[in-house]
Enzyme design. Structure first.
Site, PDB file in Angstrom:
ATOM      1  N   SER A 141       0.776  -0.968   0.162  1.00 40.89           N
ATOM      2  CA  SER A 141      -0.122  -0.062   0.074  1.00 40.89           C
ATOM      3  C   SER A 141       0.805   1.225   0.062  1.00 40.89           C
ATOM      4  O   SER A 141       1.920   1.016   0.288  1.00 40.89           O
ATOM      5  CB  SER A 141      -0.927   0.002   1.202  1.00 40.89           C
ATOM      6  OG  SER A 141      -1.408   1.303   1.449  1.00 40.89           O
ATOM      7  N   TYR A 154      -2.288  -1.089  10.344  1.00 45.62           N
ATOM      8  CA  TYR A 154      -2.322  -1.168   9.011  1.00 45.62           C
ATOM      9  C   TYR A 154      -1.057  -1.096   8.276  1.00 45.62           C
ATOM     10  O   TYR A 154      -0.321  -1.499   7.453  1.00 45.62           O
ATOM     11  CB  TYR A 154      -3.073  -0.354   8.211  1.00 45.62           C
ATOM     12  CG  TYR A 154      -3.489  -0.448   6.669  1.00 45.62           C
ATOM     13  CD1 TYR A 154      -4.063  -1.606   6.496  1.00 45.62           C
ATOM     14  CD2 TYR A 154      -2.925   0.157   5.860  1.00 45.62           C
ATOM     15  CE1 TYR A 154      -4.425  -1.829   5.041  1.00 45.62           C
ATOM     16  CE2 TYR A 154      -3.208   0.212   4.430  1.00 45.62           C
ATOM     17  CZ  TYR A 154      -3.984  -0.920   3.998  1.00 45.62           C
ATOM     18  OH  TYR A 154      -4.393  -1.243   2.761  1.00 45.62           O
TER      19      TYR A 154
END
Length: 272
Positions: A141, A154
């Site tokens: 990401s 995350y």
């Protein structure tokens, strides 16, 4: 890898989003598909959406279950005889402060977003190394490059995917295996809808409000994301950035490694 025709492509998280779009793009190019997701209904919808005529195997799979992943790998090899491409795409979202995050939530996201990538890579790697050409594509990401508040869990998972992938790439550099790491920005998927969104980056917001904010900021479609990934694979790109937002944040981090967090916080508050 210049052609995907007749290649066996394994895609996790193929029941929606980028995984579904990858399946659609690869199907149109004549690839054989092994698709998995924890959501069987989503997988069936993906299969129904494919335009190609090549063989498709769909399997319900929890990527956080190592034994299940190892069994799934053998199922794919038994069904197709081999595998050529692995897209470790399955992932979930979590938003919470370090102080308030439960161990259960932290373990949940790490088990899927990081260990799922490890299990997939470890399970398929010996088979991929036997092929004339092969590829492992791990989805990290932009949050594997930059960090923001309430995203520590995350961030931890996606930074780990990035480090794991970059190390693997160096280990197999003299082999037939291409290894790529993908860093999407905001993609129009259901990741926030299906995530555990306890706390917003911009203050108190309900889950519904966070979904609305994400949808406003996510400007890249899954189809464009999938096309960008496959273009990167064709060009043997080590790092694949998806979306102008990802490219901007990557440059910002490179130019201002110590100050980018303040700049991004101001931008996020302004946009919200």
């Amino acid at each position: 890898m210049k052609s995907f025709s007749n290649k066996v492509a394994v895609i996790t998280g193929a029941g929606s989003g980028i995984g579904r779009a990858l399946a659609q793009e690869l199907s149109s190019e004549g690839a054989l598909l092994a698709l998995s997701d924890v959501n069987l209904k989503g997988l069936e919808e993906t299969q129904a959406s494919l335009s190609g005529k090549s063989k498709v195997l769909i399997t319900q799979l929890d990527v956080s279950d190592r034994s299940a992943f190892e069994n799934y790998t053998q199922t794919v090899i038994n069904e197709f005889g081999h595998a050529d491409m692995l897209f470790n795409n399955a992932g979930v979202a979590l938003s919470q402060t370090v102080e308030n995050c439960s161990y259960d939530d932290f373990e949940w996201i790490m088990n899927i977003n990081f260990w799922g990538v490890v299990y997939g890579t470890k399970s398929f790697l010996p088979h991929l190394l036997t092929r004339p050409e092969a590829a492992i594509i791990n989805i990290s990401s932009i949050f594997g490059i930059i960090a923001l508040p309430t995203q520590s869990q995350y961030n931890a998972a996606k930074f780990a995917v990035r480090g794991f992938t970059e190390s693997l790439r160096q280990e197999v550099k003299d082999s037939n295996l291409y290894v790529g790491c993908v860093h999407p920005g905001g993609i129009k998927t259901n990741i926030v809808v299906n995530g555990r969104m306890h706390t917003s980056m911009v203050g108190e917001q309900s889950h519904t409000q966070q979904i609305e904010e994400f949808n406003k900021m996510a400007r890249t479609t899954p189809t464009l994301a999938a096309q960008t990934i496959l273009k990167g694979v064709r060009k043997d790109k080590r790092r694949i950035l998806i979306g102008q937002d990802a490219k901007f944040m990557d440059r910002l981090q490179r130019l201002f490694p110590e100050k980018y967090t303040g700049i991004l916080s101001s931008i996020i508050k302004f946009l919200s």
